[in-house]
Design a protein around this motif. Sequence first.
Motif, PDB file in Angstrom:
ATOM      1  N   LEU A 161       0.808  -1.216   0.000  1.00 53.24           N
ATOM      2  CA  LEU A 161       0.000   0.000   0.000  1.00 53.24           C
ATOM      3  C   LEU A 161       0.845   1.272   0.000  1.00 53.24           C
ATOM      4  N   GLN A 162       2.147   1.134   0.205  1.00 56.54           N
ATOM      5  CA  GLN A 162       2.991   2.316   0.116  1.00 56.54           C
ATOM      6  C   GLN A 162       2.976   2.861  -1.311  1.00 56.54           C
ATOM      7  N   THR A 163       2.795   1.934  -2.280  1.00 62.59           N
ATOM      8  CA  THR A 163       2.670   2.358  -3.683  1.00 62.59           C
ATOM      9  C   THR A 163       1.445   3.246  -3.853  1.00 62.59           C
ATOM     10  N   ALA A 164       0.348   2.878  -3.194  1.00 64.43           N
ATOM     11  CA  ALA A 164      -0.875   3.682  -3.270  1.00 64.43           C
ATOM     12  C   ALA A 164      -0.670   5.052  -2.630  1.00 64.43           C
ATOM     13  N   HIS A 165       0.097   5.084  -1.575  1.00 61.77           N
ATOM     14  CA  HIS A 165       0.367   6.350  -0.886  1.00 61.77           C
ATOM     15  C   HIS A 165       1.035   7.349  -1.817  1.00 61.77           C
ATOM     16  N   ASP A 166       1.919   6.857  -2.719  1.00 59.70           N
ATOM     17  CA  ASP A 166       2.671   7.744  -3.613  1.00 59.70           C
ATOM     18  C   ASP A 166       1.929   8.048  -4.900  1.00 59.70           C
ATOM     19  N   ALA A 167       0.787   7.421  -5.144  1.00 58.58           N
ATOM     20  CA  ALA A 167       0.076   7.571  -6.413  1.00 58.58           C
ATOM     21  C   ALA A 167      -0.732   8.874  -6.446  1.00 58.58           C
ATOM     22  N   ASP A 168      -1.078   9.315  -7.672  1.00 53.90           N
ATOM     23  CA  ASP A 168      -1.952  10.483  -7.824  1.00 53.90           C
ATOM     24  C   ASP A 168      -3.383  10.146  -7.410  1.00 53.90           C
ATOM     25  N   ARG A 169      -3.781   8.914  -7.682  1.00 54.54           N
ATOM     26  CA  ARG A 169      -5.152   8.506  -7.376  1.00 54.54           C
ATOM     27  C   ARG A 169      -5.153   7.017  -7.052  1.00 54.54           C
ATOM     28  N   VAL A 170      -6.089   6.629  -6.179  1.00 53.92           N
ATOM     29  CA  VAL A 170      -6.226   5.239  -5.756  1.00 53.92           C
ATOM     30  C   VAL A 170      -7.623   4.762  -6.121  1.00 53.92           C
ATOM     31  N   VAL A 171      -7.686   3.575  -6.718  1.00 54.94           N
ATOM     32  CA  VAL A 171      -8.963   2.934  -7.017  1.00 54.94           C
ATOM     33  C   VAL A 171      -9.047   1.671  -6.184  1.00 54.94           C
ATOM     34  N   GLY A 210     -14.860  -7.463  -7.680  1.00 60.46           N
ATOM     35  CA  GLY A 210     -14.970  -7.120  -9.086  1.00 60.46           C
ATOM     36  C   GLY A 210     -15.596  -5.781  -9.391  1.00 60.46           C
ATOM     37  N   ARG A 211     -15.801  -4.934  -8.381  1.00 61.33           N
ATOM     38  CA  ARG A 211     -16.431  -3.622  -8.586  1.00 61.33           C
ATOM     39  C   ARG A 211     -15.559  -2.534  -7.953  1.00 61.33           C
ATOM     40  N   ILE A 212     -15.616  -1.345  -8.535  1.00 57.98           N
ATOM     41  CA  ILE A 212     -14.926  -0.197  -7.935  1.00 57.98           C
ATOM     42  C   ILE A 212     -15.802   0.367  -6.829  1.00 57.98           C
ATOM     43  N   VAL A 213     -15.283   0.383  -5.610  1.00 54.91           N
ATOM     44  CA  VAL A 213     -16.072   0.872  -4.482  1.00 54.91           C
ATOM     45  C   VAL A 213     -15.595   2.242  -4.002  1.00 54.91           C
ATOM     46  N   GLU A 214     -14.349   2.609  -4.314  1.00 57.67           N
ATOM     47  CA  GLU A 214     -13.835   3.920  -3.920  1.00 57.67           C
ATOM     48  C   GLU A 214     -12.817   4.377  -4.953  1.00 57.67           C
ATOM     49  N   SER A 215     -12.678   5.699  -5.082  1.00 53.62           N
ATOM     50  CA  SER A 215     -11.697   6.266  -5.996  1.00 53.62           C
ATOM     51  C   SER A 215     -11.345   7.668  -5.527  1.00 53.62           C
ATOM     52  N   GLY A 216     -10.036   7.948  -5.450  1.00 47.88           N
ATOM     53  CA  GLY A 216      -9.615   9.281  -5.033  1.00 47.88           C
ATOM     54  C   GLY A 216      -8.175   9.271  -4.557  1.00 47.88           C
ATOM     55  N   PRO A 217      -7.612  10.448  -4.194  1.00 44.51           N
ATOM     56  CA  PRO A 217      -6.245  10.516  -3.666  1.00 44.51           C
ATOM     57  C   PRO A 217      -6.158   9.797  -2.305  1.00 44.51           C
ATOM     58  N   HIS A 218      -4.939   9.445  -1.941  1.00 40.07           N
ATOM     59  CA  HIS A 218      -4.688   8.710  -0.700  1.00 40.07           C
ATOM     60  C   HIS A 218      -5.258   9.441   0.508  1.00 40.07           C
ATOM     61  N   ARG A 219      -4.944  10.715   0.640  1.00 33.31           N
ATOM     62  CA  ARG A 219      -5.365  11.456   1.827  1.00 33.31           C
ATOM     63  C   ARG A 219      -6.884  11.550   1.925  1.00 33.31           C
ATOM     64  N   GLU A 220      -7.512  11.774   0.778  1.00 36.57           N
ATOM     65  CA  GLU A 220      -8.973  11.897   0.755  1.00 36.57           C
ATOM     66  C   GLU A 220      -9.644  10.595   1.169  1.00 36.57           C
TER      67      GLU A 220
END
Length: 589
Positions: free
Chosen positions: A547-557, A562-572
């Motif tokens: 999850l450290q990779t997600a921390h550095d990303a512009d956006r996290v999905v 099989g469904r997208i339940v959340e999408s947005g920046p790490h802090r949000e």
Amino acid sequence: MTNTAAPPAEPLPVASPKEVRAHARRTMLRHRGPLARSLALHALACISALIAPQLLGRIVEGAAHGTVKVAPVALAICVAVVLQAVLTRFARLASLRLGETVLAEMREEFVDRVLSLPTHTVERAGTGELVTRTTRDVEVLAFTVQRAVPDTLVAGTTVALTIGAICLTDPLLVLPCLIAVPVLWLSTRWYLRRARAGYLRSSSSYAQLTDHLSETVAGARTVEALGLQERRRRRTNTDISASHRAELHTLNLRSVYLPIADTAYMLPVAATLVIGGWMYIEGLVTLAAATAATLYVQQVIGPVDTLLFWMDEIQVGGASMARILGVQTAAAVVHGSGKNSIDKTQRPAPHDGEIEVRGVHFAYRKQQASLRGIDLRIRPGERLAVVGPSGAGKSTLGRLVAGIDNPGSGSVALGGVPLSELSSDALRRDVILVTQEYHLFRGTLADNLLIARPDAEPADLERALRAVAAWEWASALGLSHEIGSGATELTPAQAQQVALARLVLLNPPVVVFDEATALLDPQTARTVERALAQLLSGTVVSIAHRLQTAHDADRVVVLEDGRIVESGPHRELIDRDGSYAQLWKSWHG
């Protein structure tokens, strides 16, 4: 590690008899010049062989009337035999050259088709299926092209010309030769109706055996750790039994056909002696003609025996060719040359790295959906992390974005162009899937890096190696040092760093990472991931198992079931205290 269901096995297609015959015709037309020269030389050699029986018939005729002159006839026979030997030598040489040329072309074409197959086709076919076609089927076809086809052409030409010589000697003497035709025709028809299916079954069973054996060898440690030896042994024995039954079936076909055929082609010899002798007594034919015809029939036994001997090998070779052409058929459909397929070569190349996933559903097996209604837009140059529990469909989404698999419904587009409509060359140039799997070729370390960008300078290679934290050991080893099988073996972590350095040199518009740094220690992996994020200028999609990779990303999905339940920046997402926040807390203990 992901827990995505493995795709079900889907054997590669097998070409139909019509397709095999069409390919053979095209090959003969493409090489009609050398083929015509080869057949002409064989015909001349055969004609030379027909001289001796005629001269011997005259000797017998002359001896009966006391007018024979042996010396000049014997000299003519010797000349004919020498001429036959010389012509046969050059005819066989021409046939072998033609066979090697055809085989070389087919091998090159086969390798091109295999390399152009999409990854999902190779994966679903299984290792044994492709390895067997690449090795055993190619070897069988090589033997058929090098030996069976030339010998069959020679034998067929010899039989045709010998029958023609009997007709010229006396048409009545052809009648005894026809006694074998019904027997040979019926038995051959019976055999050919069953042989192709039998040999295809034999090759398929061998492929399955190879697949399971390679799987057992590759997972030997797992087999030992879980105590699966007896289960794997039973499976191997089952495969061997299936292969044995398939081989036994073709053996039974041969054991029925060959004795009948052997008996059938001996019948004309006895018939010619008996009927030819009766015709001579009745004054219907001359003694010279009866003698020559008997010698001709005796002479044709060898070529007929050759035809029967190689017929079985040609059936085996035909089955192998059908499997090899099946690979070409699969590749042709992928590239749009198959029926009802899209002409991908006319589609424009995408101009940016924007990816749009719209209404995508995907399932490896029926009733087991991996993705359900995925809608996702990834901006050019965006760093996107895909997270979620094991089995959520993360790796499946990555494969779809990379164009490895096609969605069951919906679409995945790059720069506004559906991936399914891009040529393989464009897709592989613009979208790269990087996993923990890697391959090193036998050659220098520099050679293995220059695969990605042949015009790269030494400074570029150093920059790429530094980016993946590999310059220290690489400089100590030397860029000109031989690595790969049979040379210096790199550790799995070092080999993965070489693979990542290739990526830095290539710098494609879109990169999909799926456990690409799994073999590196956590600290090195974090350093490499940050360096790659800075150096890669295109869109980056990371299947984030750390999850450290997600921390550095512009956006996290976040994917779940099989469904997208959340999408947005790490802090949000942390502030929302939803699924991602729970994953983050679990990961940090």
